[in-house]
Design an enzyme around this catalytic site. Sequence first.
Site, PDB file in Angstrom:
ATOM      1  N   ASP A  98       0.848  -1.190   0.000  1.00 42.67           N
ATOM      2  CA  ASP A  98       0.000   0.000   0.000  1.00 42.67           C
ATOM      3  C   ASP A  98       0.883   1.240   0.000  1.00 42.67           C
ATOM      4  O   ASP A  98       1.849   1.331   0.756  1.00 42.67           O
ATOM      5  CB  ASP A  98      -0.908  -0.020   1.244  1.00 42.67           C
ATOM      6  CG  ASP A  98      -2.064   0.956   1.136  1.00 42.67           C
ATOM      7  OD1 ASP A  98      -1.812   2.172   0.966  1.00 42.67           O
ATOM      8  OD2 ASP A  98      -3.219   0.517   1.231  1.00 42.67           O
TER       9      ASP A  98
ATOM     10  N   HIS B 125      -9.918  -5.267  -3.655  1.00 46.44           N
ATOM     11  CA  HIS B 125      -8.601  -5.509  -3.049  1.00 46.44           C
ATOM     12  C   HIS B 125      -8.770  -5.949  -1.609  1.00 46.44           C
ATOM     13  O   HIS B 125      -9.668  -5.503  -0.908  1.00 46.44           O
ATOM     14  CB  HIS B 125      -7.705  -4.266  -3.143  1.00 46.44           C
ATOM     15  CG  HIS B 125      -8.352  -3.031  -2.621  1.00 46.44           C
ATOM     16  ND1 HIS B 125      -9.288  -2.312  -3.330  1.00 46.44           N
ATOM     17  CD2 HIS B 125      -8.224  -2.402  -1.431  1.00 46.44           C
ATOM     18  CE1 HIS B 125      -9.698  -1.292  -2.607  1.00 46.44           C
ATOM     19  NE2 HIS B 125      -9.075  -1.319  -1.444  1.00 46.44           N
TER      20      HIS B 125
ATOM     21  N   HIS C  59      -6.951  -6.143   2.037  1.00 47.82           N
ATOM     22  CA  HIS C  59      -5.875  -5.551   2.847  1.00 47.82           C
ATOM     23  C   HIS C  59      -5.305  -6.605   3.791  1.00 47.82           C
ATOM     24  O   HIS C  59      -6.062  -7.258   4.523  1.00 47.82           O
ATOM     25  CB  HIS C  59      -6.423  -4.429   3.737  1.00 47.82           C
ATOM     26  CG  HIS C  59      -6.956  -3.243   3.011  1.00 47.82           C
ATOM     27  ND1 HIS C  59      -6.221  -2.103   2.819  1.00 47.82           N
ATOM     28  CD2 HIS C  59      -8.170  -3.001   2.454  1.00 47.82           C
ATOM     29  CE1 HIS C  59      -6.955  -1.201   2.178  1.00 47.82           C
ATOM     30  NE2 HIS C  59      -8.144  -1.726   1.943  1.00 47.82           N
TER      31      HIS C  59
ATOM     32  N   GLN D  21     -14.684   1.940   1.109  1.00 54.24           N
ATOM     33  CA  GLN D  21     -13.920   1.651  -0.104  1.00 54.24           C
ATOM     34  C   GLN D  21     -13.636   2.948  -0.844  1.00 54.24           C
ATOM     35  O   GLN D  21     -14.567   3.701  -1.159  1.00 54.24           O
ATOM     36  CB  GLN D  21     -14.685   0.683  -1.018  1.00 54.24           C
ATOM     37  CG  GLN D  21     -13.858   0.236  -2.226  1.00 54.24           C
ATOM     38  CD  GLN D  21     -14.572  -0.805  -3.089  1.00 54.24           C
ATOM     39  OE1 GLN D  21     -15.783  -1.003  -2.976  1.00 54.24           O
ATOM     40  NE2 GLN D  21     -13.822  -1.453  -3.954  1.00 54.24           N
TER      41      GLN D  21
ATOM     42  N   ASN E 274     -12.974  -3.754   1.943  1.00 58.22           N
ATOM     43  CA  ASN E 274     -14.067  -2.786   1.965  1.00 58.22           C
ATOM     44  C   ASN E 274     -14.854  -2.821   0.660  1.00 58.22           C
ATOM     45  O   ASN E 274     -14.266  -2.920  -0.419  1.00 58.22           O
ATOM     46  CB  ASN E 274     -13.507  -1.376   2.183  1.00 58.22           C
ATOM     47  CG  ASN E 274     -12.747  -1.263   3.493  1.00 58.22           C
ATOM     48  OD1 ASN E 274     -13.111  -1.887   4.474  1.00 58.22           O
ATOM     49  ND2 ASN E 274     -11.674  -0.470   3.497  1.00 58.22           N
TER      50      ASN E 274
HETATM   51  P1  5GP Z   1      -9.843   1.117   0.319  1.00 55.11           P
HETATM   52  O1  5GP Z   1     -10.065   2.331   1.168  1.00 55.11           O
HETATM   53  O2  5GP Z   1     -10.485   1.281  -1.041  1.00 55.11           O
HETATM   54  O3  5GP Z   1     -10.240  -0.164   0.990  1.00 55.11           O
HETATM   55  O4  5GP Z   1      -8.279   1.022   0.136  1.00 55.11           O
HETATM   56  C1  5GP Z   1      -7.586   1.660  -0.880  1.00 55.11           C
HETATM   57  C2  5GP Z   1      -6.138   1.574  -0.514  1.00 55.11           C
HETATM   58  O5  5GP Z   1      -5.363   1.899  -1.669  1.00 55.11           O
HETATM   59  C3  5GP Z   1      -5.729   2.560   0.580  1.00 55.11           C
HETATM   60  O6  5GP Z   1      -5.188   1.856   1.691  1.00 55.11           O
HETATM   61  C4  5GP Z   1      -4.705   3.462  -0.108  1.00 55.11           C
HETATM   62  O7  5GP Z   1      -3.650   3.815   0.739  1.00 55.11           O
HETATM   63  C5  5GP Z   1      -4.229   2.604  -1.275  1.00 55.11           C
HETATM   64  N1  5GP Z   1      -3.775   3.359  -2.428  1.00 55.11           N
HETATM   65  C6  5GP Z   1      -4.391   4.434  -2.982  1.00 55.11           C
HETATM   66  N2  5GP Z   1      -3.711   4.866  -4.060  1.00 55.11           N
HETATM   67  C7  5GP Z   1      -2.642   4.028  -4.184  1.00 55.11           C
HETATM   68  C8  5GP Z   1      -1.567   3.954  -5.128  1.00 55.11           C
HETATM   69  O8  5GP Z   1      -1.432   4.755  -6.056  1.00 55.11           O
HETATM   70  N3  5GP Z   1      -0.664   2.946  -4.954  1.00 55.11           N
HETATM   71  C9  5GP Z   1      -0.774   2.038  -3.925  1.00 55.11           C
HETATM   72  N4  5GP Z   1       0.172   1.087  -3.839  1.00 55.11           N
HETATM   73  N5  5GP Z   1      -1.771   2.099  -3.028  1.00 55.11           N
HETATM   74  C10 5GP Z   1      -2.698   3.069  -3.151  1.00 55.11           C
END
Ligand code: 5GP
Length: 136
Positions: A30, A99, A101, A93, A86
């Site tokens: 991440d 994805h 985590h 999300q 999420n």
């Molecule tokens: P969500 O909130 O959708 O469950 O998680 C999205 C995750 O993607 C977050 O933990 C955020 O830090 C990660 N993320 C967002 N943009 C990028 C990116 O450009 N590269 C990587 N490796 N992670 C990202």
Amino acid sequence: MDNCIFCKIINGDIPSAVVFENDEFKAILDRFPSNEGHVLIMPKEHCANIFEMDPEKGGRLFALAVKIASAMKEALGFENMNVLQNNGPVAGQTVNHFHLHLIPRYENDSVNVSWPQMDLTDEQIEEVRKKIASIL
Ligand code: 5GP
Ligand code: ZN
């Protein structure tokens, strides 16, 4: 998918720290981790969330998560981990490409994964159970 940041990561248009990939999945660090070693596992084929996920593929993804979790534990030396996923904005999300985590947990870290606990009656629990079980 156009405009999907994770599709761009998967096809290499956006760089990422890859810990594992095969023909079906990619696992990356991440970019804004909640803890050191926070890994995201995603299917290479765009799929927005769990409701679009093929169950068999979801099973293979989770089998991969089990392997990666062990490798992370061995490499980083932690003992505890949260596995989170999420679906939809209300659920937190922010990237609409499925994805999972994998979040290592360290003593006295600042990660907060918690929810309130409702005090339901057995009858209320049974009502909900029947609704779900009747469809499965
Ligand atoms: P969500 O909130 O959708 O469950 O998680 C999205 C995750 O993607 C977050 O933990 C955020 O830090 C990660 N993320 C967002 N943009 C990028 C990116 O450009 N590269 C990587 N490796 N992670 C990202
Ligand atoms: Zn995508």
